[in-house]
Design an enzyme around this catalytic site. Structure first.
Site, mmCIF file in Angstrom:
data_model
loop_
_atom_site.group_PDB
_atom_site.id
_atom_site.type_symbol
_atom_site.label_atom_id
_atom_site.label_comp_id
_atom_site.label_asym_id
_atom_site.label_seq_id
_atom_site.Cartn_x
_atom_site.Cartn_y
_atom_site.Cartn_z
ATOM 1 C CD GLU A 149 47.218 49.138 37.753
ATOM 2 O OE1 GLU A 149 46.531 50.131 37.997
ATOM 3 O OE2 GLU A 149 47.148 48.089 38.375
ATOM 4 C CB CYS B 135 54.547 44.565 38.446
ATOM 5 S SG CYS B 135 52.959 43.790 38.284
ATOM 6 C CB CYS C 263 41.728 41.401 32.336
ATOM 7 S SG CYS C 263 42.064 39.631 32.171
ATOM 8 C CB CYS D 67 39.711 36.623 38.362
ATOM 9 S SG CYS D 67 40.619 35.682 37.122
ATOM 10 C CB CYS E 39 40.965 40.393 39.469
ATOM 11 S SG CYS E 39 42.097 41.364 38.460
ATOM 12 C CB SER F 189 51.590 36.051 36.047
ATOM 13 O OG SER F 189 50.512 35.636 36.842
ATOM 14 C CB SER G 99 46.626 32.908 38.579
ATOM 15 O OG SER G 99 47.571 33.937 38.447
ATOM 16 C CB CYS H 141 46.218 42.798 39.700
ATOM 17 S SG CYS H 141 45.533 42.427 38.138
#
Ligand code: SAH
Ligand code: SF4
Length: 359
Positions: free
Chosen positions: A94, A107, A114, A118, A121, A196, A219, A340
């Site tokens: 996205e 963004c 990923c 986390c 997330c 980031s 982060s 995210c």
């Protein structure tokens, strides 16, 4: 998946080699590059400044797109738009476009899913599906650059805060940023690009040595190792002392102010004892830093709640009093799940049914 390479996967040097194999002079490479990144052409027929035979070869040897938009969301105020793209192998990523006064910020994603896991997330819940290629990262920018151009507008800033951990797909990310930043490529200044990261220490040090002026956002979310590890499993490998030392190197080499991102989770990491520890770290390492406080965007599968306003303000006030500039990020686009990984995560919750059309 198609065998032909994506045109945006090639560096200028790659194009120079390719035009040579076609028996064409070197300057043709720059002409192709200009067509792609200055004129934003998306079809081989548009390359009218190339000889017909070369145009045909471009068409035969390459593909011009890997991204198919399958779902679009607009925020109620119209200032934020998010697109879910399908890649040829069926994975999804996205991209979000935000409008803020004169800024047009994209963004973008660097991975489908990923690996960092986390706990709060939505992308982390997917696991790593695959790395994006450099061209797939670049194409997200071109997609919106073309759209913006229709209204006489252009991309002014890029943040690598979509899906994925950019430093876990280091080479592709560097190549993509190289094209976007190239004076003969997309020509977006390095200072308008923000990377980031969850804090992969060796890669932050490597990035510091690239000789680029990219902004670095780290982060952090917690200022002691126990809490940080509970939120970010990968933090176990990189204690805060090492992370701050790497940030110090980044700051010393690039002279760029570092941004620390802090997702504010009610009664988890929003207490003043965390703010105190954070101030101590920043002072100990002599960093020029800025802190971004972001209220948690609630996600399915994680019970945490966003910090209430009073706690956000108290945390921010403490930092400011101790000389650390800080912003409480407005929850823009929250009504379109611009957090995210949330649009792609949603797709999984719908049982993986293909989503077609918009809205
Ligand atoms: N992997 C990189 C970049 C993508 S995430 C990183 O972690 O920095 C971009 C930002 O969104 C990170 O600061 C991340 O912590 C934050 N984020 C992820 N999920 C969130 C959520 N549910 N609410 C608020 N911020 C979130
Ligand atoms: Fe990955 Fe960043 Fe999400 Fe963590 S916050 S799982 S690093 S995308």
């Amino acid at each position: 998946m198609t065998e032909r390479p994506l045109v945006y996967d090639l560096t200028l040097e790659d194009w120079e080699r390719w035009v040579e194999t076609q028996g064409e002079p070197r300057y043709r490479a720059l002409q192709i590059w200009e067509g792609l990144y200055r004129h934003l052409w998306s079809h081989p027929e548009q390359f009218s400044h190339l000889p017909k035979a070369l145009r045909r070869r471009l068409d035969e040897a390459f593909v011009f797109s890997h991204l198919t938009p399958v779902k679009v969301r607009h925020s109620r105020d119209g200032e934020t738009e998010k697109t879910l793209f399908h890649l040829p192998d069926g994975s999804a990523v996205e991209t979000v476009r935000m409008r803020y006064v004169r800024r047009r910020t994209l963004c973008i994603s660097t991975q489908a899913g990923c690996a960092m896991g986390c706990v709060f997330c939505a992308t982390g819940k997917l696991g790593l599906l695959r790395n994006l290629s450099p061209g797939e990262i670049v194409e997200q920018v071109l997609y919106y650059a073309r759209r913006l151009r229709e209204t006489g507008d252009r991309v002014t800033n890029i943040v690598l805060m979509g899906m994925g951990e950019p430093l876990h797909n280091y080479e592709a990310t560097m190549q993509a940023l190289g094209i976007l930043n190239h004076p003969q490529g997309f020509r977006l200044g390095a200072r308008r690009i923000t990377l980031s990261t969850v804090g992969l220490v060796p890669r932050i040090r490597q990035l510091a040595r690239e000789g680029k002026q990219y902004n670095l956002a780290v982060s952090l979310h917690a200022a002691d190792d126990d809490l940080r590890t509970a939120l970010i499993p990968v933090a176990r490998r990189y204690p805060l002392r090492e992370l701050f030392a790497a940030c110090q190197e980044y700051f010393q080499r690039t002279k760029r102010r570092i941004t620390f991102e802090w997702t504010m989770i009610r009664d988890v990491n929003d207490g003043l004892e965390q703010a105190e520890k954070l101030v101590r770290w920043i002072k100990e390492f002599g960093l020029l830093a800025h802190v971004n406080l972001i209220p948690l965007n609630p996600v399915p599968g994680y019970a945490g709640q966003p910090s209430p306003r009073t706690r956000l303000e108290a945390f921010a006030a403490y930092l400011e009093e101790h000389g650390i500039p800080c912003t409480v990020r407005v929850r823009r686009g929250i009504d379109i799940q611009a957090g995210c990984g949330q649009l792609a995560g949603e797709r999984l919750q719908e049982g993986g049914r293909p989503l077609v059309g918009t809205g």
